[in-house]
Write a protein that holds these residues in place. Structure first.
Motif, PDB file in Angstrom:
ATOM      1  N   ASP A  36      39.228 -22.728  16.195  1.00 54.63           N
ATOM      2  CA  ASP A  36      37.828 -22.946  15.888  1.00 54.63           C
ATOM      3  C   ASP A  36      36.955 -22.004  16.706  1.00 54.63           C
ATOM      4  OD1 ASP A  36      38.371 -25.003  14.103  1.00 54.63           O
ATOM      5  OD2 ASP A  36      38.234 -26.550  15.652  1.00 54.63           O
ATOM      6  N   THR A  37      35.837 -21.647  16.135  1.00 49.82           N
ATOM      7  CA  THR A  37      34.847 -20.838  16.839  1.00 49.82           C
ATOM      8  C   THR A  37      33.965 -21.766  17.652  1.00 49.82           C
ATOM      9  OG1 THR A  37      34.850 -19.254  15.011  1.00 49.82           O
ATOM     10  CG2 THR A  37      32.956 -19.200  16.501  1.00 49.82           C
ATOM     11  N   ASN A  38      33.743 -21.437  18.921  1.00 47.57           N
ATOM     12  CA  ASN A  38      32.883 -22.302  19.730  1.00 47.57           C
ATOM     13  C   ASN A  38      31.539 -21.655  20.058  1.00 47.57           C
ATOM     14  OD1 ASN A  38      33.613 -20.490  21.738  1.00 47.57           O
ATOM     15  ND2 ASN A  38      35.045 -21.884  22.712  1.00 47.57           N
ATOM     16  N   ARG A  39      31.407 -20.354  19.749  1.00 49.12           N
ATOM     17  CA  ARG A  39      30.119 -19.670  19.906  1.00 49.12           C
ATOM     18  C   ARG A  39      30.219 -18.334  19.182  1.00 49.12           C
ATOM     19  NH1 ARG A  39      31.836 -18.314  25.744  1.00 49.12           N
ATOM     20  NH2 ARG A  39      32.522 -16.193  25.439  1.00 49.12           N
ATOM     21  N   VAL A  40      29.067 -17.762  18.884  1.00 51.73           N
ATOM     22  CA  VAL A  40      29.012 -16.459  18.232  1.00 51.73           C
ATOM     23  C   VAL A  40      28.165 -15.537  19.093  1.00 51.73           C
ATOM     24  CG1 VAL A  40      28.093 -15.203  16.240  1.00 51.73           C
ATOM     25  CG2 VAL A  40      29.338 -17.341  15.887  1.00 51.73           C
ATOM     26  N   LEU A  41      28.671 -14.349  19.323  1.00 55.82           N
ATOM     27  CA  LEU A  41      27.938 -13.313  20.039  1.00 55.82           C
ATOM     28  C   LEU A  41      27.274 -12.446  18.978  1.00 55.82           C
ATOM     29  CD1 LEU A  41      27.473 -12.128  22.906  1.00 55.82           C
ATOM     30  CD2 LEU A  41      29.398 -10.617  22.447  1.00 55.82           C
ATOM     31  N   LEU A  42      25.959 -12.460  18.940  1.00 57.52           N
ATOM     32  CA  LEU A  42      25.199 -11.737  17.930  1.00 57.52           C
ATOM     33  C   LEU A  42      24.746 -10.405  18.511  1.00 57.52           C
ATOM     34  CD1 LEU A  42      24.099 -12.255  15.040  1.00 57.52           C
ATOM     35  CD2 LEU A  42      22.024 -13.109  16.104  1.00 57.52           C
ATOM     36  N   ILE A  43      25.250  -9.299  17.916  1.00 56.49           N
ATOM     37  CA  ILE A  43      24.883  -7.963  18.385  1.00 56.49           C
ATOM     38  C   ILE A  43      24.484  -7.119  17.183  1.00 56.49           C
ATOM     39  CG2 ILE A  43      26.363  -8.061  20.423  1.00 56.49           C
ATOM     40  CD1 ILE A  43      28.353  -6.263  18.908  1.00 56.49           C
ATOM     41  N   GLY A  44      23.961  -5.949  17.443  1.00 58.48           N
ATOM     42  CA  GLY A  44      23.593  -5.031  16.372  1.00 58.48           C
ATOM     43  C   GLY A  44      22.147  -5.211  15.950  1.00 58.48           C
ATOM     44  N   GLY A  45      21.792  -4.543  14.868  1.00 55.77           N
ATOM     45  CA  GLY A  45      20.421  -4.543  14.396  1.00 55.77           C
ATOM     46  C   GLY A  45      19.879  -5.919  14.078  1.00 55.77           C
ATOM     47  N   GLY A  46      20.688  -6.749  13.457  1.00 58.04           N
ATOM     48  CA  GLY A  46      20.240  -8.100  13.110  1.00 58.04           C
ATOM     49  C   GLY A  46      19.895  -8.946  14.316  1.00 58.04           C
ATOM     50  N   ALA A  47      20.540  -8.665  15.439  1.00 64.10           N
ATOM     51  CA  ALA A  47      20.284  -9.434  16.656  1.00 64.10           C
ATOM     52  C   ALA A  47      18.872  -9.200  17.191  1.00 64.10           C
ATOM     53  CB  ALA A  47      21.309  -9.077  17.730  1.00 64.10           C
ATOM     54  N   LYS A  48      18.215  -8.147  16.725  1.00 61.23           N
ATOM     55  CA  LYS A  48      16.841  -7.871  17.148  1.00 61.23           C
ATOM     56  C   LYS A  48      15.837  -8.790  16.445  1.00 61.23           C
ATOM     57  CE  LYS A  48      17.876  -2.995  17.865  1.00 61.23           C
ATOM     58  NZ  LYS A  48      17.601  -1.632  17.387  1.00 61.23           N
ATOM     59  N   SER A  49      16.246  -9.407  15.343  1.00 63.45           N
ATOM     60  CA  SER A  49      15.350 -10.243  14.553  1.00 63.45           C
ATOM     61  C   SER A  49      15.291 -11.666  15.109  1.00 63.45           C
ATOM     62  CB  SER A  49      15.837 -10.289  13.101  1.00 63.45           C
ATOM     63  OG  SER A  49      15.205 -11.328  12.394  1.00 63.45           O
ATOM     64  N   GLU A  50      14.092 -12.090  15.466  1.00 63.94           N
ATOM     65  CA  GLU A  50      13.925 -13.454  15.978  1.00 63.94           C
ATOM     66  C   GLU A  50      14.270 -14.479  14.897  1.00 63.94           C
ATOM     67  OE1 GLU A  50      13.403 -16.118  19.032  1.00 63.94           O
ATOM     68  OE2 GLU A  50      13.467 -13.932  19.158  1.00 63.94           O
ATOM     69  N   ALA A  51      13.979 -14.163  13.638  1.00 62.16           N
ATOM     70  CA  ALA A  51      14.315 -15.082  12.538  1.00 62.16           C
ATOM     71  C   ALA A  51      15.823 -15.294  12.462  1.00 62.16           C
ATOM     72  CB  ALA A  51      13.778 -14.538  11.208  1.00 62.16           C
ATOM     73  N   ILE A  52      16.575 -14.213  12.533  1.00 59.76           N
ATOM     74  CA  ILE A  52      18.036 -14.322  12.485  1.00 59.76           C
ATOM     75  C   ILE A  52      18.541 -15.097  13.692  1.00 59.76           C
ATOM     76  CG2 ILE A  52      20.175 -12.993  12.673  1.00 59.76           C
ATOM     77  CD1 ILE A  52      18.916 -10.970  10.753  1.00 59.76           C
ATOM     78  N   ARG A  53      17.991 -14.825  14.857  1.00 57.39           N
ATOM     79  CA  ARG A  53      18.413 -15.526  16.075  1.00 57.39           C
ATOM     80  C   ARG A  53      18.199 -17.036  15.952  1.00 57.39           C
ATOM     81  NH1 ARG A  53      16.345 -12.121  21.300  1.00 57.39           N
ATOM     82  NH2 ARG A  53      17.285 -10.132  20.770  1.00 57.39           N
ATOM     83  N   ARG A  54      17.118 -17.444  15.329  1.00 61.85           N
ATOM     84  CA  ARG A  54      16.783 -18.867  15.250  1.00 61.85           C
ATOM     85  C   ARG A  54      17.512 -19.589  14.121  1.00 61.85           C
ATOM     86  NH1 ARG A  54      13.853 -20.146  19.296  1.00 61.85           N
ATOM     87  NH2 ARG A  54      12.382 -18.633  20.146  1.00 61.85           N
ATOM     88  N   ILE A  55      17.800 -18.880  13.039  1.00 61.83           N
ATOM     89  CA  ILE A  55      18.466 -19.506  11.890  1.00 61.83           C
ATOM     90  C   ILE A  55      19.981 -19.504  12.061  1.00 61.83           C
ATOM     91  CG2 ILE A  55      18.820 -19.334   9.393  1.00 61.83           C
ATOM     92  CD1 ILE A  55      15.952 -18.148   9.233  1.00 61.83           C
ATOM     93  N   ALA A  56      20.531 -18.481  12.739  1.00 58.53           N
ATOM     94  CA  ALA A  56      21.987 -18.322  12.861  1.00 58.53           C
ATOM     95  C   ALA A  56      22.717 -19.547  13.406  1.00 58.53           C
ATOM     96  CB  ALA A  56      22.311 -17.082  13.704  1.00 58.53           C
ATOM     97  N   PRO A  57      22.242 -20.195  14.472  1.00 58.69           N
ATOM     98  CA  PRO A  57      23.029 -21.338  14.971  1.00 58.69           C
ATOM     99  C   PRO A  57      23.118 -22.480  13.965  1.00 58.69           C
ATOM    100  CG  PRO A  57      20.986 -21.092  16.229  1.00 58.69           C
ATOM    101  CD  PRO A  57      21.101 -19.910  15.325  1.00 58.69           C
ATOM    102  N   ALA A  58      22.099 -22.649  13.143  1.00 54.85           N
ATOM    103  CA  ALA A  58      22.143 -23.712  12.129  1.00 54.85           C
ATOM    104  C   ALA A  58      23.142 -23.378  11.029  1.00 54.85           C
ATOM    105  CB  ALA A  58      20.743 -23.918  11.533  1.00 54.85           C
ATOM    106  N   ILE A  59      23.237 -22.111  10.654  1.00 57.18           N
ATOM    107  CA  ILE A  59      24.171 -21.700   9.609  1.00 57.18           C
ATOM    108  C   ILE A  59      25.603 -21.669  10.132  1.00 57.18           C
ATOM    109  CG2 ILE A  59      24.821 -19.825   8.035  1.00 57.18           C
ATOM    110  CD1 ILE A  59      22.234 -21.357   7.228  1.00 57.18           C
ATOM    111  N   PHE A  60      25.816 -21.077  11.298  1.00 54.61           N
ATOM    112  CA  PHE A  60      27.169 -20.988  11.864  1.00 54.61           C
ATOM    113  C   PHE A  60      27.665 -22.323  12.403  1.00 54.61           C
ATOM    114  CE2 PHE A  60      26.019 -16.429  12.267  1.00 54.61           C
ATOM    115  CZ  PHE A  60      27.098 -15.878  11.596  1.00 54.61           C
ATOM    116  N   GLY A  61      26.747 -23.197  12.783  1.00 55.80           N
ATOM    117  CA  GLY A  61      27.146 -24.491  13.327  1.00 55.80           C
ATOM    118  C   GLY A  61      27.638 -24.427  14.753  1.00 55.80           C
ATOM    119  N   VAL A  62      27.384 -23.318  15.424  1.00 58.73           N
ATOM    120  CA  VAL A  62      27.754 -23.149  16.833  1.00 58.73           C
ATOM    121  C   VAL A  62      26.607 -22.437  17.550  1.00 58.73           C
ATOM    122  CG1 VAL A  62      30.250 -23.063  16.395  1.00 58.73           C
ATOM    123  CG2 VAL A  62      28.935 -20.937  16.431  1.00 58.73           C
TER     124      VAL A  62
END
Length: 125
Positions: A36-62
């Motif tokens: 199981d994945t227990n966390r995601v390390l978000l890097i790259g261009g998308g990681a610069k987006s505050e929207a992606i940062r805030r929505i990602a944990p809800a979608i990934f569930g971690v």
């Protein structure tokens, strides 16, 4: 979409769709490794987006960790090379710089379920 669909709705749906497809890859890796994945390390261009940062944990569930900007692809290649040259079974310890920003949210199972339903309906198009 309806006449009431706003630009903001379309933007959010786009972000959610991208993240859901990335979640598909995460689930495929979990299935392949039986871990199981227990966390995601978000890097790259998308990681610069505050929207992606805030929505990602809800979608990934971690929890999502966003490190300071850096050359992570190059550092990953260097780490792999160091590992091969070491001849060890496990990769060498590798220090990270700075404290990553931490994002968490309750899992958004409704959005993920709607995405999966539409994905499955359009498979093979």
């Amino acid at each position: 979409m309806t006449t009431g669909t706003s630009r903001e709705d379309i933007a959010r749906a786009t972000v959610e769709g991208i993240l859901c497809s990335m979640r598909d890859a995460m689930v495929a890796l979990e299935n392949a490794t039986q871990q199981d994945t227990n966390r995601v390390l978000l890097i790259g261009g998308g990681a610069k987006s505050e929207a992606i940062r805030r929505i990602a944990p809800a979608i990934f569930g971690v929890d999502i960790l966003v490190p300071e900007l850096g050359e992570y692809v190059a550092m990953g290649a260097a780490r792999q090379a160091a590992w091969v040259l070491s001849g060890q079974a496990l990769p060498p310890a590798w220090a990270t710089q700075g404290t990553p920003k931490h994002y968490e949210a309750q899992p958004d199972t409704d959005t993920v379920a709607r995405y999966e339903e539409l994905r499955d309906l359009t498979e093979g198009w």
